[in-house]
Enzyme design. Structure first.
Site, PDB file in Angstrom:
ATOM      1  N   GLU A  94      24.838  -0.612 -18.014  1.00  0.00           N
ATOM      2  CA  GLU A  94      23.392  -0.822 -18.205  1.00  0.00           C
ATOM      3  C   GLU A  94      22.611   0.307 -17.524  1.00  0.00           C
ATOM      4  OE1 GLU A  94      21.989  -3.058 -20.201  1.00  0.00           O
ATOM      5  OE2 GLU A  94      24.028  -3.638 -20.699  1.00  0.00           O
ATOM      6  N   TRP A 103      22.319   3.201 -19.690  1.00  0.00           N
ATOM      7  CA  TRP A 103      21.270   3.235 -20.716  1.00  0.00           C
ATOM      8  C   TRP A 103      20.036   3.993 -20.227  1.00  0.00           C
ATOM      9  CZ3 TRP A 103      21.320   2.168 -25.759  1.00  0.00           C
ATOM     10  CH2 TRP A 103      22.320   1.353 -26.272  1.00  0.00           C
ATOM     11  N   TRP A 129       2.868  -1.206 -41.309  1.00  0.00           N
ATOM     12  CA  TRP A 129       2.502  -2.050 -40.162  1.00  0.00           C
ATOM     13  C   TRP A 129       1.143  -2.697 -40.436  1.00  0.00           C
ATOM     14  CZ3 TRP A 129       6.709  -2.421 -37.451  1.00  0.00           C
ATOM     15  CH2 TRP A 129       7.518  -1.315 -37.186  1.00  0.00           C
ATOM     16  N   ASN A 167      15.307  -8.624 -19.402  1.00  0.00           N
ATOM     17  CA  ASN A 167      15.674  -7.765 -20.532  1.00  0.00           C
ATOM     18  C   ASN A 167      15.858  -8.541 -21.835  1.00  0.00           C
ATOM     19  OD1 ASN A 167      16.633  -5.245 -21.798  1.00  0.00           O
ATOM     20  ND2 ASN A 167      18.571  -6.351 -21.890  1.00  0.00           N
ATOM     21  N   TRP A 176       5.305  -0.851 -33.375  1.00  0.00           N
ATOM     22  CA  TRP A 176       5.987  -0.881 -32.077  1.00  0.00           C
ATOM     23  C   TRP A 176       5.185  -0.149 -31.000  1.00  0.00           C
ATOM     24  CZ3 TRP A 176       7.301   3.764 -29.809  1.00  0.00           C
ATOM     25  CH2 TRP A 176       7.383   4.895 -30.638  1.00  0.00           C
ATOM     26  N   TRP A 213      11.752   0.230 -27.197  1.00  0.00           N
ATOM     27  CA  TRP A 213      10.902  -0.263 -28.281  1.00  0.00           C
ATOM     28  C   TRP A 213      11.433   0.235 -29.623  1.00  0.00           C
ATOM     29  CZ3 TRP A 213       7.550  -3.999 -29.062  1.00  0.00           C
ATOM     30  CH2 TRP A 213       7.018  -4.644 -27.947  1.00  0.00           C
TER      31      TRP A 213
HETATM   32  C1  LIG Z   1      11.121  -3.399 -25.409  1.00  0.00           C
HETATM   33  C2  LIG Z   1      11.762  -2.973 -24.099  1.00  0.00           C
HETATM   34  C3  LIG Z   1      11.074  -2.166 -23.206  1.00  0.00           C
HETATM   35  C4  LIG Z   1      11.673  -1.763 -22.003  1.00  0.00           C
HETATM   36  N1  LIG Z   1      10.955  -0.970 -21.136  1.00  0.00           N
HETATM   37  C5  LIG Z   1      11.547  -0.550 -19.983  1.00  0.00           C
HETATM   38  C6  LIG Z   1      10.832   0.272 -19.065  1.00  0.00           C
HETATM   39  O1  LIG Z   1       9.685   0.655 -19.281  1.00  0.00           O
HETATM   40  N2  LIG Z   1      11.457   0.641 -17.908  1.00  0.00           N
HETATM   41  C7  LIG Z   1      12.748   0.247 -17.636  1.00  0.00           C
HETATM   42  O2  LIG Z   1      13.268   0.603 -16.577  1.00  0.00           O
HETATM   43  N3  LIG Z   1      13.457  -0.498 -18.498  1.00  0.00           N
HETATM   44  C8  LIG Z   1      12.897  -0.922 -19.663  1.00  0.00           C
HETATM   45  N4  LIG Z   1      13.614  -1.715 -20.518  1.00  0.00           N
HETATM   46  C9  LIG Z   1      15.049  -1.944 -20.252  1.00  0.00           C
HETATM   47  C10 LIG Z   1      15.409  -3.210 -19.468  1.00  0.00           C
HETATM   48  O3  LIG Z   1      14.765  -4.326 -20.025  1.00  0.00           O
HETATM   49  C11 LIG Z   1      15.055  -3.116 -17.992  1.00  0.00           C
HETATM   50  O4  LIG Z   1      15.553  -1.923 -17.443  1.00  0.00           O
HETATM   51  C12 LIG Z   1      15.666  -4.284 -17.213  1.00  0.00           C
HETATM   52  O5  LIG Z   1      15.221  -5.516 -17.733  1.00  0.00           O
HETATM   53  C13 LIG Z   1      15.287  -4.162 -15.761  1.00  0.00           C
HETATM   54  O6  LIG Z   1      15.757  -5.264 -15.045  1.00  0.00           O
HETATM   55  P1  LIG Z   1      16.919  -5.100 -13.979  1.00  0.00           P
HETATM   56  O7  LIG Z   1      16.581  -3.992 -13.041  1.00  0.00           O
HETATM   57  O8  LIG Z   1      17.150  -6.453 -13.396  1.00  0.00           O
HETATM   58  O9  LIG Z   1      18.137  -4.685 -14.899  1.00  0.00           O
HETATM   59  P2  LIG Z   1      19.711  -4.734 -14.611  1.00  0.00           P
HETATM   60  O10 LIG Z   1      20.319  -5.550 -15.680  1.00  0.00           O
HETATM   61  O11 LIG Z   1      19.994  -5.111 -13.216  1.00  0.00           O
HETATM   62  O12 LIG Z   1      20.156  -3.236 -14.898  1.00  0.00           O
HETATM   63  C14 LIG Z   1      20.195  -2.239 -13.859  1.00  0.00           C
HETATM   64  C15 LIG Z   1      19.368  -1.038 -14.247  1.00  0.00           C
HETATM   65  O13 LIG Z   1      19.865  -0.449 -15.438  1.00  0.00           O
HETATM   66  C16 LIG Z   1      18.792   0.110 -16.187  1.00  0.00           C
HETATM   67  N5  LIG Z   1      18.750  -0.531 -17.501  1.00  0.00           N
HETATM   68  C17 LIG Z   1      19.224  -1.743 -17.858  1.00  0.00           C
HETATM   69  N6  LIG Z   1      19.037  -1.957 -19.178  1.00  0.00           N
HETATM   70  C18 LIG Z   1      18.419  -0.865 -19.669  1.00  0.00           C
HETATM   71  C19 LIG Z   1      17.967  -0.471 -20.956  1.00  0.00           C
HETATM   72  N7  LIG Z   1      18.105  -1.248 -22.024  1.00  0.00           N
HETATM   73  N8  LIG Z   1      17.362   0.723 -21.079  1.00  0.00           N
HETATM   74  C20 LIG Z   1      17.205   1.551 -20.034  1.00  0.00           C
HETATM   75  N9  LIG Z   1      17.624   1.236 -18.784  1.00  0.00           N
HETATM   76  C21 LIG Z   1      18.231   0.045 -18.603  1.00  0.00           C
HETATM   77  C22 LIG Z   1      17.519  -0.176 -15.425  1.00  0.00           C
HETATM   78  O14 LIG Z   1      17.194   0.952 -14.647  1.00  0.00           O
HETATM   79  C23 LIG Z   1      17.913  -1.352 -14.553  1.00  0.00           C
HETATM   80  O15 LIG Z   1      17.166  -1.453 -13.379  1.00  0.00           O
HETATM   81  C24 LIG Z   1      13.013  -2.158 -21.714  1.00  0.00           C
HETATM   82  C25 LIG Z   1      13.698  -2.978 -22.626  1.00  0.00           C
HETATM   83  C26 LIG Z   1      13.082  -3.390 -23.799  1.00  0.00           C
HETATM   84  C27 LIG Z   1      13.857  -4.260 -24.758  1.00  0.00           C
END
Ligand SMILES: Cc1cc2nc3c(=O)[nH]c(=O)nc-3n(C[C@H](O)[C@H](O)[C@H](O)COP(=O)(O)OP(=O)(O)OC[C@H]3O[C@@H](n4cnc5c(N)ncnc54)[C@H](O)[C@@H]3O)c2cc1C
Length: 466
Positions: free
Chosen positions: A276, A279, A307, A342, A360, A383
């Site tokens: 994750e 990503w 849209w 997420n 979006w 997005w």
């Molecule tokens: C529509 C949408 C918009 C989002 N916008 C953002 C945003 O602006 N900033 C952001 O940091 N994340 C974003 N995310 C990704 C993800 O939702 C968040 O990083 C995550 O929910 C953060 O929670 P956590 O730190 O507990 O994640 P954990 O599950 O603990 O993951 C650890 C770290 O991995 C990274 N990570 C995890 N999933 C993703 C992912 N899909 N994409 C990129 N990095 C990821 C983050 O840095 C996160 O802190 C978005 C997801 C969606 C679907």
């Protein structure tokens, strides 16, 4: 003996002292001036501004504890950095790299201008696991799909071990002209006042390096076990909530990587968590290749997507009043805490771009304004992923049904009850289909799920037919 000429450490999205390669470089040269420039050309969302205020305060506090301070200034970054470097008689300015197009342009311009002035400018890799150009296909081209990209990352040498706070850190005194211009964080007017809507953020978060490090340590020690199975359940505190700390660089991805790798043999939970984190790097690598990612669909056929323009539907979505409990719970969690789980981000984004057929970019902008972790790469990347127009995206025709998603990922309804108290008394399946019980004070659905789905598929079909 006169002070040795200082090096200017220009902090940006790396508000930490440990594992900060640019700061380590500066400290090795001699006395350091620590600078943060608030540049109005780089507008931040309201929730990010709230975070930044406390983040700068925390960094200044940590520097003062070591005998230094954070010099905060406001204005065009190029003008401020050049002026300060000249006033201070600096021999070099150092920073950690950024990957967005406009930010890179500013950094390139400043580097060129400083060199003309005879001042060295050095940039460092401090915000990613690997630099975007280091992970390449066999043909030397950028990856467009995550899974092979992640496989390539795993086949590379592990990221370098994180650095400690530089032991040799000493500070130069600020020249009087600079001292007169420096600002307190409060002078940047980052906090909301009328109204002060930030109570939920204050209750939820403590910005800063120490809080970020403590969160990383406790997540790895106590909560990472079970991550792979539970990370999709929004009612559980199963994810790390490290995202704003990574966004502002209180914690570095290398620190995360090595904290997980050092814990024990890499098990399913650790591997899933690191993928994750991967990503995040992939989103930045994609932004590096496509600087217009926040404004242009990466699949150009989506430029023709019909849209809809429906301000009332957009507002209902923003306010968490769509009539679909899991969507409304997520949007209210976002408004209250500046963060959303997420799985729920994916559900609300699918609902906006598919059942409501809204662009979006409208959702991306709302997230950019309300998320404390709003990130110029991860936000538009995700997005586009959900909307189907990203390179490695979920197909548009995969449309999440918010009722089924609610039943699957919030089966006991604890998450919905926490954020949608009007329907907290409902039980079982009724909680995710409240319109059957017509509860008082909770809106009826703003779109019929079947009709919305058919409309979305018909719109998408026009792209296939063209
Ligand atoms: C529509 C949408 C918009 C989002 N916008 C953002 C945003 O602006 N900033 C952001 O940091 N994340 C974003 N995310 C990704 C993800 O939702 C968040 O990083 C995550 O929910 C953060 O929670 P956590 O730190 O507990 O994640 P954990 O599950 O603990 O993951 C650890 C770290 O991995 C990274 N990570 C995890 N999933 C993703 C992912 N899909 N994409 C990129 N990095 C990821 C983050 O840095 C996160 O802190 C978005 C997801 C969606 C679907």
């Amino acid at each position: 003996m006169p002070d040795r000429a200082p090096t200017v450490m220009w902090f940006r999205d790396d508000l930490r002292l440990a594992d900060n390669p640019a700061l380590t470089d500066a400290a090795m040269q001699g006395p350091v001036i620590c600078l943060y420039v608030h540049d109005p050309a780089f507008a931040l969302g309201a929730a990010e501004r709230w975070w930044l205020h406390d983040a700068l305060t925390a960094l200044d506090h940590d520097l003062r504890a070591r005998g230094g301070q954070l010099c905060i200034m406001e204005g065009s970054a190029q003008a401020v950095v050049q002026w300060l470097a000249q006033q201070a008689g600096a021999t070099a300015v150092v920073w950690n790299r950024r990957y967005g197009g406009p930010a890179r342009q500013v950094d390139t311009d400043i580097k060129t201008a400083l060199k003309v002035m005879g001042i060295d400018a050095r940039s460092h890799p401090g915000n990613m696991l690997h630099e975007p150009w280091q992970v390449r296909t066999r043909q030397g081209t950028p990856f467009r799909v995550y899974t092979p990209w992640w496989r390539a990352v795993q086949a590379m040498e592990a990221p370098l071990p994180p650095m400690s706070v530089p032991a040799s850190l000493t500070f130069a005194s600020l020249p009087p002209a600079v001292g007169e211009q420096q600002l307190a964080p409060s002078a940047l007017r980052l906090l909301p006042t009328r109204p002060d809507w930030a109570q939920g953020l204050r209750d939820t978060w403590q910005p800063g390096e120490q809080a970020g490090q403590a969160r990383l340590d406790s997540f790895v020690a106590k909560r990472m076990a079970g991550y792979a199975r539970q990370r999709d359940l929004p009612a559980r505190p199963a994810t790390s909530a490290l995202s704003p700390y990574l966004r502002f660089g209180h914690v570095s991805p290398r620190q995360v990587w090595h904290a997980v790798a050092a814990e024990k043999e890499m098990d399913e939970d650790g591997a899933c968590f690191l993928s994750e984190v991967g990503w995040r790097d992939f989103a930045h690598a994609t932004l590096f290749e496509f600087p217009e990612m926040a404004t242009r669909s990466l699949r150009s056929e989506y430029d023709r997507m019909p849209w809809r323009n429906d301000p009332a539907a957009l507002q209902a979505w923003q306010q968490g009043r769509t009539g679909y409990p899991i969507v409304d719970a997520g949007m209210r969690e976002l408004w209250h805490t500046g963060w959303m789980h997420n799985r729920v981000r994916m559900i609300v984004a699918s609902f906006l771009t598919k059942h409501l057929l809204l662009d979006w970019r409208a959702g991306e902008r709302w997230f950019a304004d309300t998320l404390v972790d709003a990130d110029g790469a991860s936000n538009p990347f995700n997005w586009q992923w959900v909307a189907g127009c990203g390179l490695d995206a979920a197909p548009y025709f995969r449309i999440f049904n918010p009722v089924l998603q609610g039943e699957k990922f919030d089966p006991a309804g604890d998450y919905v009850r926490r954020w949608v108290p009007e329907i907290a008394h409902l039980t079982g399946r009724d909680l995710h289909t409240p319109w059957k019980m017509a509860p008082r004070g909770y809106p009826a659905p703003i779109v019929d799920l079947t009709a919305g789905r058919m409309r979305a598929l018909a719109a998408w079909q026009t792209l296939q037919d063209a």
